[in-house]
Design a protein around this motif. Structure first.
Motif, PDB file in Angstrom:
ATOM      1  N   ASP A  20      70.305 -82.676 -39.046  1.00  0.00           N
ATOM      2  CA  ASP A  20      70.257 -83.110 -40.448  1.00  0.00           C
ATOM      3  C   ASP A  20      70.438 -81.955 -41.433  1.00  0.00           C
ATOM      4  O   ASP A  20      70.266 -82.134 -42.639  1.00  0.00           O
ATOM      5  CB  ASP A  20      68.967 -83.885 -40.740  1.00  0.00           C
ATOM      6  CG  ASP A  20      67.694 -83.047 -40.612  1.00  0.00           C
ATOM      7  OD1 ASP A  20      67.777 -81.810 -40.682  1.00  0.00           O
ATOM      8  OD2 ASP A  20      66.615 -83.638 -40.433  1.00  0.00           O
ATOM      9  N   ASP A  21      70.789 -80.772 -40.935  1.00  0.00           N
ATOM     10  CA  ASP A  21      71.073 -79.620 -41.795  1.00  0.00           C
ATOM     11  C   ASP A  21      72.245 -78.858 -41.188  1.00  0.00           C
ATOM     12  O   ASP A  21      72.227 -78.540 -40.003  1.00  0.00           O
ATOM     13  CB  ASP A  21      69.844 -78.710 -41.916  1.00  0.00           C
ATOM     14  CG  ASP A  21      69.980 -77.677 -43.027  1.00  0.00           C
ATOM     15  OD1 ASP A  21      70.903 -76.830 -42.940  1.00  0.00           O
ATOM     16  OD2 ASP A  21      69.172 -77.701 -43.960  1.00  0.00           O
ATOM     17  N   ASP A  22      73.249 -78.562 -41.996  1.00  0.00           N
ATOM     18  CA  ASP A  22      74.449 -77.888 -41.486  1.00  0.00           C
ATOM     19  C   ASP A  22      74.157 -76.504 -40.937  1.00  0.00           C
ATOM     20  O   ASP A  22      74.906 -75.973 -40.116  1.00  0.00           O
ATOM     21  CB  ASP A  22      75.503 -77.777 -42.595  1.00  0.00           C
ATOM     22  CG  ASP A  22      76.106 -79.122 -42.961  1.00  0.00           C
ATOM     23  OD1 ASP A  22      75.988 -80.059 -42.145  1.00  0.00           O
ATOM     24  OD2 ASP A  22      76.676 -79.237 -44.069  1.00  0.00           O
ATOM     25  N   ARG A  23      73.053 -75.899 -41.375  1.00  0.00           N
ATOM     26  CA  ARG A  23      72.681 -74.572 -40.881  1.00  0.00           C
ATOM     27  C   ARG A  23      72.022 -74.648 -39.503  1.00  0.00           C
ATOM     28  O   ARG A  23      71.760 -73.622 -38.886  1.00  0.00           O
ATOM     29  CB  ARG A  23      71.738 -73.888 -41.878  1.00  0.00           C
ATOM     30  CG  ARG A  23      72.385 -73.553 -43.217  1.00  0.00           C
ATOM     31  CD  ARG A  23      71.336 -73.181 -44.260  1.00  0.00           C
ATOM     32  NE  ARG A  23      70.488 -74.339 -44.586  1.00  0.00           N
ATOM     33  CZ  ARG A  23      69.447 -74.297 -45.415  1.00  0.00           C
ATOM     34  NH1 ARG A  23      69.114 -73.144 -46.001  1.00  0.00           N
ATOM     35  NH2 ARG A  23      68.744 -75.390 -45.674  1.00  0.00           N
ATOM     36  N   ILE A  24      71.731 -75.821 -39.026  1.00  0.00           N
ATOM     37  CA  ILE A  24      71.088 -76.114 -37.737  1.00  0.00           C
ATOM     38  C   ILE A  24      69.639 -75.619 -37.733  1.00  0.00           C
ATOM     39  O   ILE A  24      68.713 -76.400 -37.531  1.00  0.00           O
ATOM     40  CB  ILE A  24      71.872 -75.529 -36.539  1.00  0.00           C
ATOM     41  CG1 ILE A  24      73.344 -75.977 -36.627  1.00  0.00           C
ATOM     42  CG2 ILE A  24      71.248 -75.989 -35.222  1.00  0.00           C
ATOM     43  CD1 ILE A  24      73.581 -77.463 -36.643  1.00  0.00           C
ATOM     44  N   THR A  25      69.409 -74.323 -37.950  1.00  0.00           N
ATOM     45  CA  THR A  25      68.046 -73.786 -38.000  1.00  0.00           C
ATOM     46  C   THR A  25      67.855 -73.071 -39.339  1.00  0.00           C
ATOM     47  O   THR A  25      67.886 -71.838 -39.419  1.00  0.00           O
ATOM     48  CB  THR A  25      67.782 -72.819 -36.825  1.00  0.00           C
ATOM     49  OG1 THR A  25      68.723 -71.740 -36.866  1.00  0.00           O
ATOM     50  CG2 THR A  25      67.910 -73.533 -35.498  1.00  0.00           C
ATOM     51  N   PRO A  26      67.628 -73.828 -40.409  1.00  0.00           N
ATOM     52  CA  PRO A  26      67.533 -73.220 -41.744  1.00  0.00           C
ATOM     53  C   PRO A  26      66.270 -72.378 -41.907  1.00  0.00           C
ATOM     54  O   PRO A  26      65.211 -72.681 -41.348  1.00  0.00           O
ATOM     55  CB  PRO A  26      67.504 -74.426 -42.683  1.00  0.00           C
ATOM     56  CG  PRO A  26      66.955 -75.548 -41.848  1.00  0.00           C
ATOM     57  CD  PRO A  26      67.481 -75.295 -40.461  1.00  0.00           C
ATOM     58  N   LEU A  27      66.386 -71.314 -42.684  1.00  0.00           N
ATOM     59  CA  LEU A  27      65.265 -70.440 -42.996  1.00  0.00           C
ATOM     60  C   LEU A  27      64.742 -70.801 -44.380  1.00  0.00           C
ATOM     61  O   LEU A  27      65.469 -70.729 -45.368  1.00  0.00           O
ATOM     62  CB  LEU A  27      65.696 -68.974 -42.972  1.00  0.00           C
ATOM     63  CG  LEU A  27      64.583 -67.953 -43.184  1.00  0.00           C
ATOM     64  CD1 LEU A  27      63.770 -67.784 -41.901  1.00  0.00           C
ATOM     65  CD2 LEU A  27      65.164 -66.607 -43.620  1.00  0.00           C
ATOM     66  N   THR A  28      63.466 -71.199 -44.438  1.00  0.00           N
ATOM     67  CA  THR A  28      62.833 -71.545 -45.703  1.00  0.00           C
ATOM     68  C   THR A  28      61.874 -70.435 -46.115  1.00  0.00           C
ATOM     69  O   THR A  28      61.032 -70.015 -45.315  1.00  0.00           O
ATOM     70  CB  THR A  28      62.046 -72.870 -45.575  1.00  0.00           C
ATOM     71  OG1 THR A  28      62.960 -73.940 -45.360  1.00  0.00           O
ATOM     72  CG2 THR A  28      61.239 -73.150 -46.841  1.00  0.00           C
ATOM     73  N   THR A  29      62.022 -69.969 -47.332  1.00  0.00           N
ATOM     74  CA  THR A  29      61.088 -68.997 -47.884  1.00  0.00           C
ATOM     75  C   THR A  29      60.236 -69.717 -48.928  1.00  0.00           C
ATOM     76  O   THR A  29      60.739 -70.137 -49.972  1.00  0.00           O
ATOM     77  CB  THR A  29      61.825 -67.810 -48.520  1.00  0.00           C
ATOM     78  OG1 THR A  29      62.641 -67.178 -47.528  1.00  0.00           O
ATOM     79  CG2 THR A  29      60.844 -66.797 -49.075  1.00  0.00           C
ATOM     80  N   GLU A  30      58.940 -69.924 -48.612  1.00  0.00           N
ATOM     81  CA  GLU A  30      58.109 -70.706 -49.527  1.00  0.00           C
ATOM     82  C   GLU A  30      57.584 -69.827 -50.664  1.00  0.00           C
ATOM     83  O   GLU A  30      57.812 -68.618 -50.679  1.00  0.00           O
ATOM     84  CB  GLU A  30      56.993 -71.434 -48.759  1.00  0.00           C
ATOM     85  CG  GLU A  30      56.260 -70.618 -47.736  1.00  0.00           C
ATOM     86  CD  GLU A  30      55.044 -69.918 -48.302  1.00  0.00           C
ATOM     87  OE1 GLU A  30      54.811 -69.970 -49.517  1.00  0.00           O
ATOM     88  OE2 GLU A  30      54.342 -69.282 -47.513  1.00  0.00           O
TER      89      GLU A  30
END
Length: 480
Positions: free
Chosen positions: A85-95
Motif C-alpha cells: 500500500d506504499d510505493d516505497r515498500i518500507t517507508p521511513l516515518t520521522t515523527e
C-alpha cells in the motif's frame, strides 16, 4: 556462489539448492561459503538512488548468481508490486519528536515477514524450474504469529507446493489467529500445538531430519523445505530494507553519505537483526545494532555475558511474536564470528543437551557491534503511550520494545548518528494491548470488537486489514 552448512565441512550446495532445501541435512543453517564483496562508497550512492525493486535486485544478485538477471527482475517486480500500500515498500516515518521508524508492515499481511515471504516463494518456484528436480515441496513452518499468515499468503496456490504452519495454541494474538485461519487456499493449513514456539520450532527441525519421514515423502515424490528465517531465502530479502532506510535518511537530509546509522530491532528468532549485520558486511554504514527483546530476554543476557542460557521461565507476553527462548539465526552469527563449523556444532549440541553454552572469549570480543536491552509488558504499554502522547504516532507492542531500547541507547551510549527503529507490525494487529496502552482502559472483548474500539480511537483500518475481516475462518485443529 556456494553455500555451506554452519555445522560441517562437507555439505555444499548452490544458492538455489539452499533455498529449496531450507535446512542443511546435518541440522545446520546454510551460509555463503565466501561472503560477497562490500559495495564501494560510489556503489552505495548508486544503490540509494534506485527504487525499492531495483535496490532489491542489486543486493540479491550478489547472493544468488545462479538466478539470471531476467529471473531476478521478474521476482522482485512480482514480490514488491501492487500488493503493497506504499510505493516505497518500507517507508521511513520521522515523527514529531524526531524519532525514525522504518515501517515494514505495508504488505498484504501487515507484518515485516511480507518483505521476505512475498519474495521467497518466487525464488523457490524459479529454483525448481531451473532444476531437473520435479518433486513437490512440503513447507514446514513454526510461527509465533506473523510468519504463519505471511507464508500461507506467499505460497497460496503455488503449484506443487503445500504449506503446513504450526503455531502455539493460545500463544498468538487474536487478530494474528484470525488472519491465519482466514487463509483458505487449498494448499495451506495452520495447525495448533500444545506448547510454546520454541517447542514447535524444535519439532519442525526434528521432522526435517527424521529419516523415516523423509523416506515416506520420497515415496510420494515430495521433499521438505522451510519458510522460517532458517531458510536463507527468507533472510536475504530482509537485508534490502536496511539500505532502503539509509537512502531515505539521505533524502530527508538527516544524514550525509558515510554517516553511521544505528538500528533498533525487535528480536526473537534473530533473523531480522542478522539481516542488518549482513547489510553492514556489505558496506552499509551501520553503527550499532540494538537487539531489543521482551521479557524473554535470553538475548539481552547473551550479549552482556557471552552466555546463552535457555534454562529460564518462558513468558507469554503482549509482544507474542518475540516469545522465543531459542533464537535459531544466532547460529549464523556464531559461524560468521569463528568460521569453525566444529565449534558451532559443539555449541549447538551444548544448547540441546545442557540448555546453555558459553562463548569463547575471542568470539565474545567480536560482539561489540551489538547493544542489547529488553522491555517488560508494562514498559511496552508505557512506550506505546509515550510515543502517542508526544507525537500522535501509534506503534504496535513489538515496535514499542525496539522504540524503548532506542530511547535507552540514546540515554546511555554516546554513539554517533541517528537511530532507526524497525517497526515490524501494524498496531491494528494487536488492538487489545494498543487500546489499553493509549486509553488506559481494557477492551470490552478481544479480537474483532477490540479492533473496532481501537479504530474508533485512533483512525481507520489499513486496506489489507479490511480485506481479510470478511473471510470465513478455518476451524482450530489441535493434533494429539
Amino acid at each position: 556462489m556456494i553455500y555451506r552448512s554452519t555445522r560441517s565441512h562437507g555439505h555444499e550446495v548452490t544458492a538455489a539448492q539452499a533455498i529449496v532445501q531450507g535446512l542443511a541435512p546435518d541440522g545446520g543453517l546454510f551460509v555463503p561459503k565466501e561472503f560477497p564483496a562490500a559495495f564501494t562508497p560510489a556503489g552505495l550512492q548508486e544503490l540509494f538512488a534506485l527504487p525499492y525493486q531495483e535496490l532489491a535486485k542489486s543486493i540479491l544478485e550478489r547472493f544468488l548468481p545462479d538466478y539470471s538477471s531476467q529471473q531476478l527482475e521478474a521476482i522482485v517486480q512480482g514480490a514488491y508490486g501492487s500488493q503493497w500500500d506504499d510505493d516505497r515498500i518500507t517507508p521511513l516515518t520521522t515523527e514529531k519528536a524526531g524519532s525514525h521508524y522504518l515501517e515494514l508492515f505495508h504488505g498484504p499481511t501487515l507484518a515485516f515477514k511480507d518483505v521476505a515471504l512475498q519474495c521467497l516463494p518466487r525464488l523457490m518456484k524459479t529454483a525448481l524450474a531451473n532444476s531437473a528436480d520435479q518433486r513437490g515441496i512440503v513447507i514446514l513452518t513454526a510461527t509465533s504469529g506473523d510468519t504463519g499468515t505471511a507464508a500461507m499468503r506467499g505460497f497460496q496456490a503455488l503449484e506443487k507446493t503445500r504449506v503446513i504452519v504450526f503455531y502455539p495454541y493460545q500463544g498468538v494474538a487474536p487478530i494474528q489467529l484470525k488472519q491465519m485461519l482466514s487463509e483458505n487456499s487449498a494448499n495451506t493449513v495452520a495447525v495448533a500445538v500444545e506448547g510454546n514456539f520454541d517447542q514447535a520450532q524444535s519439532r519442525v527441525k526434528q521432522i526435517f531430519n527424521d529419516p523415516d519421514m523423509n523416506s515416506l515423502l520420497a515415496q510420494h515424490d515430495l521433499t521438505f523445505s522451510s519458510a522460517n528465517s532458517m531458510n536463507i531465502g527468507r533472510l536475504l530479502p530482509q537485508v534490502v530494507y536496511y539500505f532502503a532506510a539509509y537512502g531515505q535518511l539521505l533524502d530527508q537530509g538527516a544524514i550525509k553519505p558515510g554517516d553511521p546509522v544505528n538500528f533498533s530491532v525487535p528480536t526473537g528468532n534473530f533473523g531480522d537483526i542478522l539481516a542488518g549485520y549482513y547489510a553492514k558486511k556489505l558496506g552499509l554504514p551501520v553503527g550499532r545494532l540494538i537487539c531489543a527483546s521482551n521479557k524473554n530476554n535470553v538475548l539481552t543476557d547473551f550479549f552482556k555475558t557471552g552466555k546463552y542460557d535457555k534454562k529460564r521461565d518462558f513468558y507469554v507476553t503482549n509482544s507474542p511474536s518475540m516469545d522465543i527462548l531459542v533464537s535459531s539465526n544466532l547460529e549464523r552469527l556464531l559461524f560468521d564470528l569463528c568460521q569453525d563449523p566444529d565449534l558451532v556444532k559443539s555449541l549447538m549440541e551444548q544448547l540441546t543437551s545442557k540448555g546453555e553454552y558459553q562463548l569463547p572469549e575471542e568470539m565474545r570480543a567480536k560482539l561489540d557491534g551489538f547493544w542489547a536491552d529488553y522491555a517488560t509488558p508494562e514498559e511496552i504499554e508505557g512506550e506505546i503511550k509515550r510515543v502517542h502522547q508526544e507525537s500522535g504516532y501509534v506503534i504496535d507492542p513489538h515496535t514499542a520494545v525496539a522504540s524503548l531500547a532506542a530511547k535507552h541507547f540514546k540515554e546511555q551510549v554516546a554513539a554517533p548518528g541517528p537511530t532507526v527503529v524497525l517497526s515490524t507490525a501494524s498496531p491494528f494487529k494487536f488492538p487489545e494491548t494498543v487500546y489499553h496502552a493509549i486509553s488506559g482502559q481494557a477492551v470490552k472483548e478481544k479480537g474483532l470488537p477490540a479492533l473496532k474500539q481501537l479504530t474508533d480511537l485512533v483512525g481507520s483500518l489499513p486496506p489489507a486489514m479490511e480485506a481479510f475481516l470478511g473471510r470465513s475462518s478455518q476451524e482450530i485443529v489441535i493434533p494429539a
